[in-house]
Design an enzyme around this catalytic site. Structure first.
Site, PDB file in Angstrom:
ATOM      1  N   CYS A 165       0.843  -1.192   0.000  1.00 43.36           N
ATOM      2  CA  CYS A 165       0.000   0.000   0.000  1.00 43.36           C
ATOM      3  C   CYS A 165       0.878   1.241   0.000  1.00 43.36           C
ATOM      4  CB  CYS A 165      -0.900  -0.005   1.236  1.00 43.36           C
ATOM      5  SG  CYS A 165      -1.942   1.448   1.421  1.00 43.36           S
ATOM      6  N   CYS A 166       0.508   2.234  -0.825  1.00 41.90           N
ATOM      7  CA  CYS A 166       1.126   3.557  -0.720  1.00 41.90           C
ATOM      8  C   CYS A 166      -0.006   4.574  -0.593  1.00 41.90           C
ATOM      9  CB  CYS A 166       2.055   3.847  -1.896  1.00 41.90           C
ATOM     10  SG  CYS A 166       1.247   3.995  -3.505  1.00 41.90           S
ATOM     11  N   ALA A 167       0.239   5.815  -0.924  1.00 43.45           N
ATOM     12  CA  ALA A 167      -0.776   6.838  -0.674  1.00 43.45           C
ATOM     13  C   ALA A 167      -2.021   6.659  -1.543  1.00 43.45           C
ATOM     14  CB  ALA A 167      -0.180   8.226  -0.887  1.00 43.45           C
TER      15      ALA A 167
END
Length: 364
Positions: A96-98
């Site tokens: 997961c990133c932004a």
């Protein structure tokens, strides 16, 4: 590699406590994260700031080139080792990133080149955050029964024992009063809301939930505030009030605030520092309500607290704390709660001792 991208996928991920390898910078993670997330960033705070500045000044290609330059060689290898270990330890996890953009895709591609296929959250943290907000709005529409009562009535324990109960204070890591802090630091507001939503989703998924059982809380629990959608529903909810004998309440408070907190502090810090932390905790709690007590009464109770701590250190007994706890309850906490309860008397639907309220709630 199958990516998660539907609303139901996001909810299923939260319900299952799916491990999330969050590759955002630490500053982003601290501002808000999902409950099962671990932070293994692609870039640290300084690297992220430098890439962001480059993006604004020179565009995306230059920013991407700078990112690859900053995360190269030994730094890249160290981070790869951490991601690889996390993937092997959490084979059912997800990246997961932004926003599900370049950072998670870069890490995913590097892992793929190393022989590890690992899915990512399409839409990233932003999509998960929107899911928790929407889930709380929806789930808060179910009927709510609040457990009320004066300090020491065992409200939190009663909520914890209900299959449809959600321990708001436990999630907030704070017991809601001047003496409410625990040894665990409170989460950021967004992280608290995410944790609450995940807990509500899991509780709702375990059963055919008809109503929520919650403790009668004010808007703030320590530094965290309840989501407005839930708080609004709580102001309309029925209240069951626990009315236990004063002596029973004192026993509970002695166990929770003196015996257990002393044990927790000494376990965490060792005997000497733990004792100092415990003393400071009690004094800080009393000091927080100094203005409401008045200076003279505060000084009297603070002196009794000091004497009780001296006795406890010498003998191990916590009985001397009653000398300041009893007047604090009778002069401050009990009148304050009764005043608050009077303002919502029409919401009270049941009164009884702890076991009676527990049985009443069970029958709902």
């Amino acid at each position: 590699m199958q990516e998660r991208h539907t609303e139901q996928d996001y909810r299923a991920l939260l319900i299952a406590d799916t491990p999330i390898i969050d590759v955002r910078a630490p500053i982003e993670f601290e501002q808000g994260a999902m409950p099962a997330a671990i932070n293994l960033p692609l870039m640290n705070n300084d690297e992220r700031a430098a890439v962001g500045t480059c993006y604004k000044q020179q565009g995306s290609d230059a920013a991407l080139a700078l990112g690859h330059k900053l995360v190269a060689g030994e730094i890249r290898q160290q981070r790869m080792d951490a991601w690889r270990a996390a993937c092997l330890q959490n084979p059912q996890g997800i990246l997961c990133c932004a926003r599900g953009g370049q950072r998670s895709h870069i890490v995913q591609s590097w892992l793929h080149a190393a022989g590890i296929d690992y899915p990512l959250v399409e839409g990233g943290y932003k999509a998960l955050r929107q899911t928790t907000i929407q889930a709380t709005i929806e789930l808060a529409q179910k009927p709510i029964v609040l457990i009320g009562g004066c300090t020491g009535c065992g409200k939190t324990l009663l909520v914890q024992q209900q299959p449809n109960g959600v321990d708001l204070e436990g999630l907030a890591r704070h017991r809601g009063s001047a003496f409410g802090r625990t040894l665990q630091p409170q989460l950021s507001q967004a992280s608290f809301e995410n944790l609450l939503a995940a807990e509500m989703l899991k509780t709702d998924a375990r059963q055919n939930l008809r109503l929520w059982v919650l403790e009668d809380e004010s808007r703030m629990i320590g530094s965290n505030h309840l989501p407005e959608c839930l708080r609004e529903r709580m102001t309309q909810a029925a209240i069951a009030v626990v009315e236990d004998p004063f002596e029973i309440r004192l026993e509970r408070l002695n166990e929770e605030y003196f015996l257990r907190m002393h044990h927790d502090f000494t376990h965490a810090y060792g005997d000497e520092q733990g004792w100092q932390e415990y003393c400071e905790y009690l004094h800080h709690g009393l000091s927080a309500i100094k203005r409401r007590l008045g200076l003279q009464r505060y000084n009297e109770l603070a002196a009794r607290l000091d004497a009780a701590l001296t006795t406890q250190l010498a003998t191990g007994s916590t009985d001397s704390h009653l000398a300041w706890l009893v007047p604090l309850l009778k002069e401050y906490y009990d009148p304050m709660y009764r005043y608050q309860l009077e303002k919502k008397a029409e919401k009270v639907v049941f009164r009884g001792e702890w076991a009676e309220v527990a049985e009443w709630v069970k029958a709902r």
